[in-house]
Design a protein around this motif. Structure first.
Motif, PDB file in Angstrom:
ATOM      1  N   ASN A   2      67.110  28.790  45.945  1.00 31.94           N
ATOM      2  CA  ASN A   2      66.657  29.102  44.593  1.00 31.94           C
ATOM      3  C   ASN A   2      65.192  29.383  44.591  1.00 31.94           C
ATOM      4  N   ASN A   3      64.720  30.916  44.226  1.00 34.29           N
ATOM      5  CA  ASN A   3      63.333  31.488  43.884  1.00 34.29           C
ATOM      6  C   ASN A   3      63.014  31.550  42.449  1.00 34.29           C
ATOM      7  N   SER A   4      63.785  30.617  41.670  1.00 34.21           N
ATOM      8  CA  SER A   4      63.480  30.799  40.147  1.00 34.21           C
ATOM      9  C   SER A   4      62.104  30.143  40.117  1.00 34.21           C
ATOM     10  N   SER A   5      61.491  30.388  39.042  1.00 35.16           N
ATOM     11  CA  SER A   5      60.116  29.876  38.484  1.00 35.16           C
ATOM     12  C   SER A   5      60.074  29.817  37.138  1.00 35.16           C
ATOM     13  N   ARG A   6      59.421  28.790  36.681  1.00 37.18           N
ATOM     14  CA  ARG A   6      59.314  28.473  35.364  1.00 37.18           C
ATOM     15  C   ARG A   6      58.222  29.290  34.714  1.00 37.18           C
ATOM     16  N   THR A   7      57.472  30.030  35.377  1.00 32.20           N
ATOM     17  CA  THR A   7      56.227  30.778  34.998  1.00 32.20           C
ATOM     18  C   THR A   7      56.930  32.012  34.077  1.00 32.20           C
ATOM     19  N   ASP A   8      56.341  32.319  32.908  1.00 35.59           N
ATOM     20  CA  ASP A   8      56.492  33.363  32.452  1.00 35.59           C
ATOM     21  C   ASP A   8      55.955  34.556  32.770  1.00 35.59           C
ATOM     22  N   TRP A   9      56.627  35.460  33.890  1.00 35.94           N
ATOM     23  CA  TRP A   9      55.940  36.433  34.465  1.00 35.94           C
ATOM     24  C   TRP A   9      55.836  37.624  33.692  1.00 35.94           C
ATOM     25  N   GLU A  10      56.653  37.833  32.576  1.00 34.86           N
ATOM     26  CA  GLU A  10      56.421  38.845  31.949  1.00 34.86           C
ATOM     27  C   GLU A  10      55.323  38.903  30.969  1.00 34.86           C
ATOM     28  N   ARG A  11      54.856  37.639  30.495  1.00 35.30           N
ATOM     29  CA  ARG A  11      53.735  37.456  29.724  1.00 35.30           C
ATOM     30  C   ARG A  11      52.409  37.621  30.595  1.00 35.30           C
ATOM     31  N   ILE A  12      52.513  37.158  31.900  1.00 41.41           N
ATOM     32  CA  ILE A  12      51.362  37.172  32.788  1.00 41.41           C
ATOM     33  C   ILE A  12      51.119  38.706  33.179  1.00 41.41           C
ATOM     34  N   ASP A  13      52.421  39.260  33.300  1.00 37.09           N
ATOM     35  CA  ASP A  13      52.148  40.856  33.805  1.00 37.09           C
ATOM     36  C   ASP A  13      51.509  41.797  32.573  1.00 37.09           C
ATOM     37  N   ALA A  14      51.666  41.217  31.149  1.00 40.23           N
ATOM     38  CA  ALA A  14      51.302  41.897  30.108  1.00 40.23           C
ATOM     39  C   ALA A  14      49.878  41.661  29.523  1.00 40.23           C
ATOM     40  N   MET A  15      49.537  40.667  30.225  1.00 40.93           N
ATOM     41  CA  MET A  15      48.089  40.258  29.977  1.00 40.93           C
ATOM     42  C   MET A  15      46.938  41.422  30.534  1.00 40.93           C
ATOM     43  N   ALA A  16      45.812  41.578  29.944  1.00 45.82           N
ATOM     44  CA  ALA A  16      44.808  42.266  30.669  1.00 45.82           C
ATOM     45  C   ALA A  16      44.014  41.216  31.161  1.00 45.82           C
ATOM     46  N   ASP A  17      43.215  41.910  32.326  1.00 46.13           N
ATOM     47  CA  ASP A  17      42.303  41.071  33.148  1.00 46.13           C
ATOM     48  C   ASP A  17      41.404  40.149  32.312  1.00 46.13           C
ATOM     49  N   GLU A  18      40.916  40.770  31.320  1.00 42.02           N
ATOM     50  CA  GLU A  18      39.855  39.963  30.638  1.00 42.02           C
ATOM     51  C   GLU A  18      40.385  38.771  29.960  1.00 42.02           C
ATOM     52  N   GLU A  19      41.925  38.903  29.611  1.00 40.96           N
ATOM     53  CA  GLU A  19      42.464  37.681  28.941  1.00 40.96           C
ATOM     54  C   GLU A  19      42.768  36.468  30.000  1.00 40.96           C
ATOM     55  N   ILE A  20      42.556  36.854  31.270  1.00 38.10           N
ATOM     56  CA  ILE A  20      43.050  35.498  32.223  1.00 38.10           C
ATOM     57  C   ILE A  20      41.846  34.649  32.103  1.00 38.10           C
ATOM     58  N   ASP A  21      41.968  33.507  32.076  1.00 39.49           N
ATOM     59  CA  ASP A  21      40.800  32.438  32.230  1.00 39.49           C
ATOM     60  C   ASP A  21      40.478  32.135  33.491  1.00 39.49           C
TER      61      ASP A  21
END
Length: 127
Positions: A2-21
């Motif tokens: 099972n390769n499922s992840s609890r990470t919200d990858w859609e939200r991460i993909d939608a973030m701009a580089d500047e928004e990443i801490d």
């Protein structure tokens, strides 16, 4: 598997580089790169090598390892390679025997039963 992840990858993909801490990541300056070393994974001796995982019982693994060492081989991979070569050779010998048997049957069909040449050779030697 099972390769499922609890990470919200859609939200991460939608973030701009500047928004990443990145505050917990130290900056890489010239001193880092001056002492950095590039490390590549070791390549197998075989150029077309792949890594696969087999699930073996402890007992079977130990038997394979011990058998490899008894045959003077460094590991199970070499033992399996040797076994496969022997299997190929055995198959080739069986194919040769099959061809000989087929030829004998053809000769029998054409000429009938032939005397064993060993007795004829022995008679010639005694003359």
């Amino acid at each position: 598997m099972n390769n499922s992840s609890r990470t919200d990858w859609e939200r991460i993909d939608a973030m701009a580089d500047e928004e990443i801490d990145t505050s917990d990541i130290p900056p890489l300056d010239e001193s880092f790169f001056a002492t950095a070393k590039l490390r590549m994974p070791r390549k197998s001796k075989s150029t077309n090598s792949m890594n696969h995982t087999l699930n073996l019982s402890e007992g079977l693994y130990a038997r394979l390892r011990d058998t490899a060492h008894r045959h003077g081989l460094p590991g199970i991979e070499q033992l399996l390679e040797k076994w496969l070569l022997q299997e190929e050779e055995r198959h080739q010998r069986q194919e040769t025997v099959r061809k000989i048997t087929a030829l004998r049957e053809q000769l029998f069909t054409k000429y009938g039963e032939m005397l064993d040449s060993v007795d004829l050779i022995r008679e010639d030697r005694t003359r």
